[in-house]
Design a protein around this motif. Structure first.
Motif, PDB file in Angstrom:
ATOM      1  N   LEU A  34      62.030  59.398  60.602  1.00 24.97           N
ATOM      2  CA  LEU A  34      62.858  59.884  61.717  1.00 24.97           C
ATOM      3  C   LEU A  34      64.320  59.964  61.315  1.00 24.97           C
ATOM      4  N   ARG A  35      64.832  58.926  60.668  1.00 25.14           N
ATOM      5  CA  ARG A  35      66.257  58.904  60.325  1.00 25.14           C
ATOM      6  C   ARG A  35      66.582  59.986  59.310  1.00 25.14           C
TER       7      ARG A  35
ATOM      8  N   THR B  61      51.485  56.680  74.029  1.00 24.00           N
ATOM      9  CA  THR B  61      52.220  55.668  74.802  1.00 24.00           C
ATOM     10  C   THR B  61      53.603  55.440  74.216  1.00 24.00           C
ATOM     11  N   MET B  62      53.689  55.310  72.888  1.00 25.01           N
ATOM     12  CA  MET B  62      54.974  55.054  72.240  1.00 25.01           C
ATOM     13  C   MET B  62      55.955  56.203  72.454  1.00 25.01           C
ATOM     14  N   LEU B  63      55.434  57.418  72.513  1.00 24.04           N
ATOM     15  CA  LEU B  63      56.294  58.592  72.681  1.00 24.04           C
ATOM     16  C   LEU B  63      56.501  58.962  74.149  1.00 24.04           C
ATOM     17  N   GLY B  64      55.905  58.199  75.041  1.00 22.72           N
ATOM     18  CA  GLY B  64      56.065  58.475  76.473  1.00 22.72           C
ATOM     19  C   GLY B  64      55.364  59.746  76.910  1.00 22.72           C
ATOM     20  N   LEU B  65      54.242  60.067  76.272  1.00 23.73           N
ATOM     21  CA  LEU B  65      53.511  61.296  76.582  1.00 23.73           C
ATOM     22  C   LEU B  65      52.267  60.984  77.408  1.00 23.73           C
TER      23      LEU B  65
ATOM     24  N   GLY C 182      47.636  70.952  64.308  1.00 20.31           N
ATOM     25  CA  GLY C 182      47.657  69.750  63.488  1.00 20.31           C
ATOM     26  C   GLY C 182      49.051  69.418  62.988  1.00 20.31           C
ATOM     27  N   GLY C 183      49.835  70.449  62.657  1.00 15.76           N
ATOM     28  CA  GLY C 183      51.195  70.218  62.191  1.00 15.76           C
ATOM     29  C   GLY C 183      52.077  69.605  63.261  1.00 15.76           C
ATOM     30  N   MET C 184      51.943  70.075  64.500  1.00 16.05           N
ATOM     31  CA  MET C 184      52.722  69.490  65.596  1.00 16.05           C
ATOM     32  C   MET C 184      52.328  68.040  65.811  1.00 16.05           C
ATOM     33  N   ALA C 185      51.029  67.754  65.788  1.00 15.32           N
ATOM     34  CA  ALA C 185      50.568  66.376  65.965  1.00 15.32           C
ATOM     35  C   ALA C 185      51.082  65.476  64.844  1.00 15.32           C
ATOM     36  N   ALA C 186      51.052  65.985  63.601  1.00 16.45           N
ATOM     37  CA  ALA C 186      51.539  65.205  62.468  1.00 16.45           C
ATOM     38  C   ALA C 186      53.030  64.901  62.609  1.00 16.45           C
ATOM     39  N   LEU C 187      53.816  65.896  63.027  1.00 12.62           N
ATOM     40  CA  LEU C 187      55.255  65.666  63.223  1.00 12.62           C
ATOM     41  C   LEU C 187      55.519  64.596  64.276  1.00 12.62           C
ATOM     42  N   LEU C 188      54.752  64.623  65.346  1.00 12.63           N
ATOM     43  CA  LEU C 188      54.921  63.613  66.391  1.00 12.63           C
ATOM     44  C   LEU C 188      54.659  62.215  65.835  1.00 12.63           C
ATOM     45  N   LEU C 189      53.628  62.070  65.023  1.00 13.30           N
ATOM     46  CA  LEU C 189      53.334  60.776  64.416  1.00 13.30           C
ATOM     47  C   LEU C 189      54.403  60.376  63.409  1.00 13.30           C
ATOM     48  N   GLN C 190      54.894  61.338  62.635  1.00 11.47           N
ATOM     49  CA  GLN C 190      55.911  61.034  61.632  1.00 11.47           C
ATOM     50  C   GLN C 190      57.194  60.511  62.266  1.00 11.47           C
ATOM     51  N   MET C 191      57.521  61.008  63.449  1.00  7.30           N
ATOM     52  CA  MET C 191      58.751  60.576  64.110  1.00  7.30           C
ATOM     53  C   MET C 191      58.684  59.136  64.607  1.00  7.30           C
ATOM     54  N   LEU C 192      57.504  58.534  64.559  1.00  7.31           N
ATOM     55  CA  LEU C 192      57.367  57.121  64.920  1.00  7.31           C
ATOM     56  C   LEU C 192      57.704  56.196  63.753  1.00  7.31           C
ATOM     57  N   HIS C 193      57.860  56.764  62.568  1.00 10.22           N
ATOM     58  CA  HIS C 193      58.255  55.952  61.410  1.00 10.22           C
ATOM     59  C   HIS C 193      59.779  55.996  61.306  1.00 10.22           C
ATOM     60  N   PRO C 194      60.464  54.859  61.426  1.00  9.57           N
ATOM     61  CA  PRO C 194      61.938  54.867  61.463  1.00  9.57           C
ATOM     62  C   PRO C 194      62.582  55.566  60.275  1.00  9.57           C
ATOM     63  N   HIS C 195      62.004  55.422  59.093  1.00 11.19           N
ATOM     64  CA  HIS C 195      62.617  56.024  57.901  1.00 11.19           C
ATOM     65  C   HIS C 195      62.458  57.544  57.932  1.00 11.19           C
TER      66      HIS C 195
ATOM     67  N   LEU D  62      55.642  51.265  62.582  1.00  8.83           N
ATOM     68  CA  LEU D  62      56.080  52.280  63.539  1.00  8.83           C
ATOM     69  C   LEU D  62      56.935  51.678  64.634  1.00  8.83           C
ATOM     70  N   ARG D  63      57.871  52.493  65.121  1.00  8.03           N
ATOM     71  CA  ARG D  63      58.745  52.089  66.217  1.00  8.03           C
ATOM     72  C   ARG D  63      58.939  53.286  67.152  1.00  8.03           C
ATOM     73  N   ALA D  64      59.174  52.985  68.403  1.00  5.15           N
ATOM     74  CA  ALA D  64      59.462  54.049  69.373  1.00  5.15           C
ATOM     75  C   ALA D  64      60.850  53.830  69.947  1.00  5.15           C
ATOM     76  N   GLY D  65      61.549  54.917  70.214  1.00  7.63           N
ATOM     77  CA  GLY D  65      62.880  54.825  70.778  1.00  7.63           C
ATOM     78  C   GLY D  65      63.305  56.162  71.346  1.00  7.63           C
ATOM     79  N   PRO D  66      64.491  56.218  71.940  1.00  3.92           N
ATOM     80  CA  PRO D  66      64.968  57.459  72.557  1.00  3.92           C
ATOM     81  C   PRO D  66      65.026  58.638  71.588  1.00  3.92           C
ATOM     82  N   GLU D  67      65.417  58.380  70.337  1.00  2.24           N
ATOM     83  CA  GLU D  67      65.549  59.492  69.393  1.00  2.24           C
ATOM     84  C   GLU D  67      64.183  60.065  69.014  1.00  2.24           C
ATOM     85  N   ALA D  68      63.194  59.188  68.829  1.00  2.00           N
ATOM     86  CA  ALA D  68      61.848  59.674  68.523  1.00  2.00           C
ATOM     87  C   ALA D  68      61.317  60.495  69.693  1.00  2.00           C
ATOM     88  N   ARG D  69      61.582  60.050  70.912  1.00  3.08           N
ATOM     89  CA  ARG D  69      61.114  60.784  72.088  1.00  3.08           C
ATOM     90  C   ARG D  69      61.868  62.108  72.242  1.00  3.08           C
TER      91      ARG D  69
END
Length: 285
Positions: free
Chosen positions: A77-78, A252-256, A62-75, A209-216
């Motif tokens: 992630l930054r 899809t947003m994370l290219g998985l 669950g923690g890994m899944a949550a981190l993946l979702l969190q990285m889709l939020h630009p703030h 949410l946003r997807a980009g190279p850094e999130a991936r």
């Protein structure tokens, strides 16, 4: 001369397994020891949050899944990119997060409040601007709400998938009410108190949410970066289970890719491993 009793091999194996798992989640080199459960914790014994957060395997998934979702939020992630050594020490970051959850769930309430205050102090210094010039801050209530909601939903979903599929809805809602106590102390807003409210907040925040190279890039590190010891050996298994929990839009947003046929053996093995660790720690569901 009386002979010393031969040690029970099953009990010996159980204790060694417990020792190895505790070594993964505690910085033994600095003298860190497991958080002792307290009768004066924020939450009473045998309540949903203490049951869910005690399961090592489902919490990792669950923690890994949550981190993946969190990285889709630009703030969110930054903040990780600008103020964290996540790339260099992913395991250390995850271990510190796990300890925070342990202290706030099981530790003495004074220790829990101290840990929360420390995180709030750290967050107060995490701020800057996004590439487009938009300011961000780790104290932003809505960013904290996204972090909280993704954790609560994914921790509980992993528990439902791998441990207790028939958990009553009332107990699921109680889990959110309990977890909300910590979220409010961290400054999150809105903070859901039922599963339905959490799902509504999740849907409402999807527009941010946003997807980009850094999130991936961070997603690839979470799923493929090798952790030391036993965790590294089972990481592909946990990664497949984590990706299975994600909603299709997030994959899809994370290219998985959806796990497909790999999902079933991953679920069976993950659930089996979780059962073994519950046996080792003498936990009941």
């Amino acid at each position: 001369m009386a002979q010393r009793p031969f040690p029970d091999p099953v009990e010996f194996a159980r204790l060694k397994l417990v020792e190895r798992v505790r070594g993964v989640f505690n910085d033994v080199s600095s003298g860190e020891t497991p958080v002792p459960p307290s009768d004066d914790a924020l939450f009473a014994k045998d309540t949903p949050i203490r049951m869910v957060h005690a399961d090592v395997v489902s919490m990792m998934v669950g923690g890994m899944a949550a981190l993946l979702l969190q990285m889709l939020h630009p703030h969110a992630l930054r903040g990780v990119l600008d103020f964290s050594n996540f790339r260099e020490d992913m395991h250390g970051r995850l271990r510190r997060t796990a300890r925070f959850i342990a202290v706030t769930t099981y530790g003495n309430s004074d220790d829990a409040e101290t840990a929360i205050a420390r995180v709030n102090r750290i967050h107060s210094g995490v701020n800057g601007t996004l590439p487009d010039g938009t300011p961000y801050s780790a104290t932003n209530p809505q960013t904290l709400a996204w972090v909280h909601v993704t954790e609560a939903l994914m921790f509980l979903e992993a528990w439902l998938v791998h441990v207790q599929p028939d958990m009553p809805v009332a107990e699921q809602d109680e889990y959110f009410r309990q977890f909300a106590v910590i979220a409010r102390k961290l400054g999150a807003d809105p903070v859901p108190e039922t599963k339905a409210e959490a799902q509504a907040v999740f849907r409402a925040m999807r527009k941010d949410l946003r997807a980009g190279p850094e999130a991936r890039e961070i997603a690839e590190l979470i799923l493929e970066g090798k952790s030391p010891g036993a965790v590294g050996a089972i990481q592909p298994l946990l990664a497949t289970a984590a990706v299975s929990l994600l909603p299709p839009f997030a994959r899809t947003m994370l290219g998985l890719e959806a796990p497909g046929l790999a999902a079933l053996p991953s679920k069976l093995l993950t659930s089996g491993l979780g059962g073994t660790l519950r046996w080792a720690f003498k936990q009941k569901v």
